[in-house]
Design an enzyme around this catalytic site. Sequence first.
Site, PDB file in Angstrom:
ATOM      1  N   ASP A  57      40.765  49.301  35.079  1.00 11.36           N
ATOM      2  CA  ASP A  57      41.376  49.540  36.320  1.00 11.36           C
ATOM      3  C   ASP A  57      42.070  48.236  36.776  1.00 11.36           C
ATOM      4  O   ASP A  57      41.746  47.184  36.419  1.00 11.36           O
ATOM      5  CB  ASP A  57      40.391  50.054  37.460  1.00 11.36           C
ATOM      6  CG  ASP A  57      39.490  51.049  37.373  1.00 11.36           C
ATOM      7  OD1 ASP A  57      39.828  51.886  36.544  1.00 11.36           O
ATOM      8  OD2 ASP A  57      38.500  51.029  37.847  1.00 11.36           O
TER       9      ASP A  57
HETATM   10  N1  URA Z   1      34.756  51.523  34.455  1.00 11.16           N
HETATM   11  C1  URA Z   1      35.312  51.659  35.879  1.00 11.16           C
HETATM   12  O1  URA Z   1      34.805  52.163  36.822  1.00 11.16           O
HETATM   13  N2  URA Z   1      36.522  50.906  35.794  1.00 11.16           N
HETATM   14  C2  URA Z   1      36.931  50.200  34.587  1.00 11.16           C
HETATM   15  O2  URA Z   1      37.988  49.493  34.837  1.00 11.16           O
HETATM   16  C3  URA Z   1      36.273  50.205  33.506  1.00 11.16           C
HETATM   17  C4  URA Z   1      35.197  50.799  33.443  1.00 11.16           C
END
Ligand code: URA
Length: 267
Positions: free
Chosen positions: A133
Amino acid sequence: MAHRPRTKRPNDRNFPKVPARTIPSDKEEVRLNRYMARSGVCSRREADELIARGEVAVNGQTVVELGTKVTPRDTIEVHGRKIVPLNLAWYILNKPTDTITTTSDERGRRNVMDLFDLPEREKVGLFPVGRLDRDTKGVLLVTNDGDLAHRLMHPSYEIDKVYLVGTESELSDEDLAALLGGITLEDGPAKAGRAAFPDPTVRTVVGISIHEGRNRQVRRMFEALGHKVVSLERISYAGLSVKGIRRGKWRRLSRDEVSALYRKVKL
Ligand code: URA
């Protein structure tokens, strides 16, 4: 005392970007799907699908035979566009927050490829292995090796991803047990392989490992237990960590590290 000659140890500077066995010689015949994967356009499996659908031409002729062999002297076109094999390259990036995991962004936001201070020609075909993310930091692999990336991302190879999760509220022992036992998310159950407090006196920081890489999976697992995630860092991916790499910086993987990844996904 006898003088022992010093053996030259391999290091990243003299490590060729292409392992010897994948350098195509002019005459080397390879299966078309492998050639396409080496060109960074897709994985071998996706190449088979493109071939079967009649979307690939060799020297101007559409081929649908999956076993077709080609050499670098042949002209290969996918959807009418010529493809050429790339030198394979593998990098590990310490992704900062406020950076999106794409190769371009029409809104001009900083993306992970902007962090690679490489000549543009060396960036052609590189893509991130999976997604973090925008506000997740830590380990992100970047490569043009379609086969390897495809397998690393496939849940059946159970690649270990370890996260350090910071939460707004304190987790209980029952919460940890729930993470380990499995949580129902809207796209199916999700389970931690390991979950623990690195410091048992701080219950707002949890270490957790998962094998899958579903969209926002870690955040959603914690939210399902009523805990908002306020910081998320991937501290390890397939055993690789960003130790020694400053945030926003990257390095090439060593030959041994690439070989270990190949072994993990049975390539
Ligand atoms: N899980 C998440 O919620 N976000 C990420 O970026 C990676 C794994």
